[in-house]
Design a protein around this motif. Sequence first.
Motif, short mmCIF file in Angstrom:
data_model
loop_
_atom_site.label_atom_id
_atom_site.label_comp_id
_atom_site.label_asym_id
_atom_site.label_seq_id
_atom_site.Cartn_x
_atom_site.Cartn_y
_atom_site.Cartn_z
N UNK A 1 0.99 -1.14 1.58
CA UNK A 1 -0.09 -0.16 1.42
C UNK A 1 0.04 0.60 0.11
N UNK A 2 1.26 0.97 -0.24
CA UNK A 2 1.48 1.70 -1.48
C UNK A 2 1.09 0.83 -2.68
N UNK A 3 1.42 -0.44 -2.61
CA UNK A 3 1.05 -1.37 -3.68
C UNK A 3 -0.47 -1.50 -3.77
N UNK A 4 -1.13 -1.57 -2.61
CA UNK A 4 -2.60 -1.69 -2.60
C UNK A 4 -3.23 -0.44 -3.19
N UNK A 5 -2.70 0.73 -2.84
CA UNK A 5 -3.25 1.98 -3.36
C UNK A 5 -3.07 2.08 -4.88
N UNK A 6 -2.00 1.44 -5.40
CA UNK A 6 -1.77 1.46 -6.84
C UNK A 6 -2.67 0.48 -7.57
N UNK A 7 -3.13 -0.55 -6.86
CA UNK A 7 -4.00 -1.55 -7.49
C UNK A 7 -4.17 -2.74 -6.59
N UNK B 1 -1.68 -6.65 -5.05
CA UNK B 1 -0.98 -6.35 -3.79
C UNK B 1 -1.10 -7.45 -2.74
N UNK B 2 -1.83 -8.52 -3.03
CA UNK B 2 -2.14 -9.48 -1.97
C UNK B 2 -0.90 -10.12 -1.35
N UNK B 3 0.07 -10.49 -2.17
CA UNK B 3 1.27 -11.13 -1.62
C UNK B 3 2.00 -10.17 -0.68
N UNK B 4 2.13 -8.91 -1.06
CA UNK B 4 2.80 -7.94 -0.20
C UNK B 4 2.02 -7.72 1.09
#
Length: 584
Positions: A502-508, A512-515
Motif C-alpha cells: 500500500x505504501x508503494x502504491x501511495x508513492x506511485x 507498485x504492481x509486483x508488491x
Amino acid sequence: MLQKGGNFLLEALNAADVFTPEDISDEHRMIAGTVADFALNELAPRVEELEHQPAGLMRELLVKAGELGLLSADVPEEYGGSDLGKLASIIITENIVAGGSFALGHGAHTGIGSLPIVLFGNEEQKKRYLPGLASGDLIAAYALTEPNAGSDALSARTKAVLSADGKHYILNGEKMFITNAGFADVFITYAKVDGDKFTAFIVDRNTPGFSLGAEENKMGIKGSSTRSLIFEDAKVPVENVLGEIGRGHVIAFNILNIGRLKLGAGCSGSAKMAIGLAAKYALQRQQFNLPIAKFGLIRQKLARMITEAYAAESVIYRLAGMIEESMEDKATGAEIAAAIEEYAIECSIAKVFGSEVLDYIVDELVQIHGGYGYIQEYPAERLYRDSRINRIFEGTNEINRLIIPATLVRRAMKGQLALLPAAKALAGEVLNLRAAAPEEDGRPLAEERTMLAMAKKLFLLVGGQAVEKYMDKLAREEEIIGILADLAIQIYAMESAVLRALKAWEAGPAGAQMKLDLARAFVFDHYPQLEKWAKEAICFLFDGDMLRTQLSIVKRLCKHQPADLIGLRRQIAARLLEAEKYVV
C-alpha cells in the motif's frame, strides 16, 4: 506513529507509518552496495576454502571487513565506531550472506559479541574494548549456552565466586557451541555469582584458568569456529563484570532480541540470494528441449519462493524501523533495555518467520536443481545445510513460539496491552461475528485488508477463550500457546506485506504492481491455515453445543472469496524470470 510492541493485534496501522526497504536513504544504499561488492569480490571466491577452516582465514576476512567499516555500524563514534544505527546494521547483515559461513562469524562478532558492551558496558569498558572491536583488532564471541542449559539459559551452572582479596571472580563451568571461539579475543560470558546471581562478565582470551575445547564437526556453517569454553578457577577481574551483579538476564535476553532481528535479516538476505540462483538455474537447465523455467510447476515454485521472501523482508524492515526509532536518544542501560524489550514479541516473530521461510526456499532451491542440488559443487547443497541451524540459534523456534503469547499475556495482565478488554468486547458480540464485506475506498487490497482485520478478531477469539478457560495455567497448554503464536506470526507477516504494498502504491501506483501481487498472493496463500489452526484450538477448548457454536463463528470469520492464485503466481514468476533475481 510508533506502534507499541504487540499492538499490531489490536489496531490497524497506516501504511505511511511503516518502514519499508524502499525507505532506506542514499547513504544506506551506498552501504548496501559496499557490502555487496565486498561479499562478491572478497568473500564469495573463498567460500569453499573457508569451509575447511584454514588457520587465520576467518580472522583475516573479518579484519578486511573492519577496514571497510563493516564491523563498526553499532559502535558509537567516540569509541572508534561509525554509529550508523540499527538500519545500517541490518542492511550489512542482509547483504553479507554471499560470504557463506563468514556471515556467521561476522554476525557473532558485530551482534551478540559486541553489542553487550556497546549497550551495557561502563565508560572504562567501552574505552578498553570498543575501538578494537570496531576495527577488527579484537574479535568477540558470546557464551551463554551450556551442556545442560540451552533454551533454559537461567539454569546455567557456571559459577563465579569473589576471591579472598576482592580483586577477581573465580569462574568454574563450561559453555558450549560458542561461535568464533577458536580465534576470539573477548568472550561475553554468563555465570552465577555465589551460585544464584546470574551475571554477565567480559572474559579475555588470556585469562588464567580459561581454555577451549576442540572444534565441533557440524552439519553446516562449517567455515565458522564452534568450540566449548572451559573455566577451571578462571580469574576474571572484578572490573570485567558487565552491568550489575544478578542482572545478567537483562543483558542476555535483550541481546538475544537484537540477535533474533539480525538472524531474521540474514535469513532474508540468504532467501533472496537463493531465489536468484533458482531463477538463473531454471532458465539455463533444459529438459525435453525446453528450459525448466517454462514448466508451470517450476514457475509455481519460484512464485511461492519470492512471495515468502517478500513477506520476510517486509517483516524485517518494519521491525528494524520501529527499533531504530524507539532507541533514539536512549542513553542508559535501563532505557536501552526497555526500548529493545518493547519489541520482544516482534523480534521472536522475525526470527521464527525468517528462519522458516529460508528453510522452505532452500529446500525448493535444491528441488529445482534436481540431482545437482544434492552435489557439493553447487551452492544449493551448502545453502540447504547452512540454513538448518537458524531454527535453533537465538532460542529454538519452539521456545520463541512460547515467548510470543507469554509476553502478550504478561503485558495484558499488567495493563500494558489492552488485549483482555479487546477479547472481552469481542466475546460480547460473539454470536453476531461474521466476516465483513470489503470496504472499497479507492485503494488496492481492500479484500486483503478486510481479511487481515478478521484474522485479528480470530486471534482475540481463540486467545480470549483460552485465557478464560485456563487463566494463569495457560502456559502449561503449550499446544494452544503454539497455535496462538502461529496466528500472531502470520498476522504480522500478512500485515507487513500488505502495508508495504500500500505504501508503494501511495508513492506511485505504476511501480507498485509486483508488491501488490506479492501481498495478495501471500495473504490468500496463508489465510486458510488460520482457520485450520483456530478450529484445532477450539476443538480442544470446547465440546458439545458450545463447540458447534464456536466452530460456526470461526467459519463465519474466515469466510472469503478465494483468489486465482495460479494466475497470480504466473504473473509473479514471469517478472522474476525476466529479472533473473529477487525483484519486487
